[in-house]
Write an enzyme that holds these catalytic residues in place. Sequence first.
Site, PDB file in Angstrom:
ATOM      1  N   SER A 143      25.353  14.305 -42.637  1.00 13.73           N
ATOM      2  CA  SER A 143      26.196  13.262 -42.048  1.00 13.73           C
ATOM      3  C   SER A 143      27.089  12.668 -43.130  1.00 13.73           C
ATOM      4  CB  SER A 143      25.338  12.150 -41.447  1.00 13.73           C
ATOM      5  OG  SER A 143      26.114  11.026 -41.082  1.00 13.73           O
ATOM      6  N   TYR A 156      18.714   6.304 -41.817  1.00 15.08           N
ATOM      7  CA  TYR A 156      19.395   7.543 -41.449  1.00 15.08           C
ATOM      8  C   TYR A 156      20.231   8.078 -42.613  1.00 15.08           C
ATOM      9  CZ  TYR A 156      22.511  10.658 -38.810  1.00 15.08           C
ATOM     10  OH  TYR A 156      23.226  11.740 -38.349  1.00 15.08           O
TER      11      TYR A 156
END
Length: 263
Positions: A143, A156
């Site tokens: 990501s 995350y």
Amino acid sequence: MSAWNLGGADSVALVTGAARGIGAAVVDGLVREGVTVAAVDVEADGLAGLAERSEGRVVPFAADVADAAAIADVVDHVERDIGPIGIGVSVAGILRPGLLCETSDQDWADTFSVNTTGAFVVLRELARRMVPRGSGSLVTVASNAAGVPRTGMGAYAASKAATAMLTHCLGLEVARHGIRCNVVSPGSTDTPMQRQLWTDETEGADLARVIAGAPEQFRVGIPLGRIADPADIADAVLFLVSDRARHITMQNLFVDGGATLRV
């Protein structure tokens, strides 16, 4: 005519997080190229749908990437009954949004269990089999949050940063065996994970906010003025696993419309 050179009709790939979103788009792209795909996910219904539309090119495996024994069994099964795995794409991931001071021990552990340990397990199992054969391509979907601090996404982002680094380290270790390891880092992409962050009931409001950015969250917008489609990410993955990227390894390709302002 094939858009990518992925090894011909005998090619076998394993994709995790395959039931929906980016994972499903990667599976569909590989199938269009004639690759047989072992599709792994905890969502059996989503896998069944993939298999039904694949004309026999998708073999579903309901398994949790955080379960090392289960993943080892899946890889053994594929190698024994389908063929040697030449392509591995680790997409499986979860998002538990929240400020770090409010993140529970369980949410932190679950996030790393899937996003980092799960990727490690998959990469390790595939690399162990690719090394003796002297070939293979592995891609981890991380990501852009791994490269830019984000409020409310600390667990995350940290898990994805760790996953990107372990992929690069593996790439260094197995390069002499002809195996390439790369990372694709998407930005905001129209997936169920993205939509779980959307709370405005006004149609299009959340999408517009993502594109425009949120100064109160120290988040820039998307310079290209659009949110990514899962197929945009899948195309980057297909390029990196193809022979067109044969001299590319240990790289991180950001597919985010310029949102991270990287140089």
